[in-house]
Design a protein around this motif. Sequence first.
Motif, PDB file in Angstrom:
ATOM      1  N   PRO A 223       0.844  -1.204   0.000  1.00 28.55           N
ATOM      2  CA  PRO A 223       0.000   0.000   0.000  1.00 28.55           C
ATOM      3  C   PRO A 223       0.876   1.250   0.000  1.00 28.55           C
ATOM      4  O   PRO A 223       2.035   1.188   0.411  1.00 28.55           O
ATOM      5  CB  PRO A 223      -0.795  -0.121   1.303  1.00 28.55           C
ATOM      6  N   LEU A 224       0.324   2.364  -0.456  1.00 27.17           N
ATOM      7  CA  LEU A 224       1.063   3.633  -0.392  1.00 27.17           C
ATOM      8  C   LEU A 224       1.483   3.896   1.046  1.00 27.17           C
ATOM      9  O   LEU A 224       0.661   3.735   1.955  1.00 27.17           O
ATOM     10  CB  LEU A 224       0.183   4.789  -0.882  1.00 27.17           C
ATOM     11  N   PRO A 225       2.733   4.301   1.283  1.00 24.65           N
ATOM     12  CA  PRO A 225       3.191   4.523   2.658  1.00 24.65           C
ATOM     13  C   PRO A 225       2.798   5.890   3.218  1.00 24.65           C
ATOM     14  O   PRO A 225       3.251   6.261   4.288  1.00 24.65           O
ATOM     15  CB  PRO A 225       4.716   4.393   2.538  1.00 24.65           C
ATOM     16  N   PHE A 226       1.960   6.646   2.488  1.00 25.27           N
ATOM     17  CA  PHE A 226       1.527   7.961   2.974  1.00 25.27           C
ATOM     18  C   PHE A 226       0.098   8.203   2.531  1.00 25.27           C
ATOM     19  O   PHE A 226      -0.390   7.592   1.586  1.00 25.27           O
ATOM     20  CB  PHE A 226       2.446   9.065   2.437  1.00 25.27           C
ATOM     21  N   ARG A 227      -0.568   9.094   3.266  1.00 24.85           N
ATOM     22  CA  ARG A 227      -1.915   9.530   2.891  1.00 24.85           C
ATOM     23  C   ARG A 227      -1.826  10.924   2.290  1.00 24.85           C
ATOM     24  O   ARG A 227      -0.817  11.608   2.483  1.00 24.85           O
ATOM     25  CB  ARG A 227      -2.825   9.567   4.134  1.00 24.85           C
ATOM     26  N   GLN A 228      -2.895  11.351   1.638  1.00 26.28           N
ATOM     27  CA  GLN A 228      -2.883  12.686   1.001  1.00 26.28           C
ATOM     28  C   GLN A 228      -2.460  13.769   1.994  1.00 26.28           C
ATOM     29  O   GLN A 228      -1.641  14.620   1.672  1.00 26.28           O
ATOM     30  CB  GLN A 228      -4.268  13.004   0.420  1.00 26.28           C
TER      31      GLN A 228
END
Length: 447
Positions: A320-325
């Motif tokens: 999964p992406l390791p950061f959020r928006q």
Amino acid sequence: MFKRILIANRGEIALRIIRACRDMGIETVVVYSEADRGSAYLELADEAYCIGPAKGADSYLRFDRVISAAEVGNAQAIHPGYGFLAENAHFAEVCRSCQIEFIGPPHEAMAMLGDKNRARVLAKEAGVPIVPGSDGAIENETQALRVAKEIGYPVLIKAAAGGGGKGMRVAVNEGVLKTAIQQAQQEAQAAFGNGAVYLEKYIDHPRHVEVQAVADQFGNVVHLWERDCTTQRRHQKLIEESPAPNLPEEVRRAICGSAVRILKAAHYTNAGTVEFLVDRHFNFYFIEVNARIQVEHPVTEMVTGIDLIQTQIRVAAGEPLPFRQEDIEHRGCAIECRINAEDPANKFRPSAGRIDRMFVPGGPGVRFDSHAYPGYVVSPHYDSMIGKLIVHRPTRAEAIACMKRALSELRIEGIKTTVPFHLEILSHPVFTEARGDTTFVERTWTG
Ligand code: MV4
């Protein structure tokens, strides 16, 4: 995570990908043509295979040779870089059928976005402004005349399979529309094997703003803010920067949000860039999606602190992406100058040959992404870009000053480069005051 990745590219981007893999503890396999034999970066890879003669069509573009090298070299994934096979949906599909992960979007999304008419429909459905124009391909003369009359002249004829300005034609009035369409269709057929064209209203003196985004395989799509790529010549970008100067914050947020909506609608994964035109009234219009990592990605890396190549590899491996928006920061200003082996005093004629001496700039905020070194021979067979000089400073004025300093330190002897031309642009008030549009360079200097 992958143990071993094949890099289906050459030059600075091949080196950039090797570096990202090394940082992640991933082994690399590189392929090279006879013209790139002896290129020093090949030694930084764990394995290297020659896949054919200099011509791209006989080496870097050959599916069979690239796939064979991946199989012989035991690579689990292929990073295509930019150009060559990067936006070839068929190649991505072949990788899948060979059970090799293609580090890029799914071939279905790539094929859909590669058809500019389908991309326009998708954008419209996602509530993103598109340039007024035809709904789909031009079927006949009557329809073309009707659409052009509705949207108003001048109109731009674009190839459905085109992009990056290839196969575009302006028609200033009804009288020239018919022949312009026929010519555009013939050109498109010859260049892309697809003669479909569509119409758009011609946006006068636009700026080019693009949004970097990344998506994982769990439906998370985030943007990494925008880049301004207005400073270009003959559809070749020269200077890219982030943030886009003179862009109201609410417009900026609307553009970035629009980019995310388009990629969500396309079921996109991996890194992608959504291109927009911005007119003098700050109206913005979607034009196309670049389904690959782009040359100018370092500008975004500097202002966000995110390694885009590593991110591409992670999401391709199913992480999964390791950061959020809301975690994505934007700090300071980054500028990139493309250093090309071209003679700006001689109509930007390609300048191949041996680099006799070379000095690379450094110091605070300076990054140089290049595969060149003293003794490196620039081949006439490929794109003339030999490096990218990137700076990152707190403000745009400081970034410009730092870039001028770094350009004056950069010495490349034996061939001509675009370094002196960059110094001229960076000193021009239209650039320093960010009053430029896509016609600035050609209007101010050569045609
Ligand atoms: C346009 C345009 C004006 N009006 N579309 C060129 C590259 C391709 N991605 C889209 N391009 C343009 N599309 C409409 N309806 C002007 C350009 C254009 C341009 C766009 C971005 C950066 C530089 C450019 C230089 C010339 C024309």
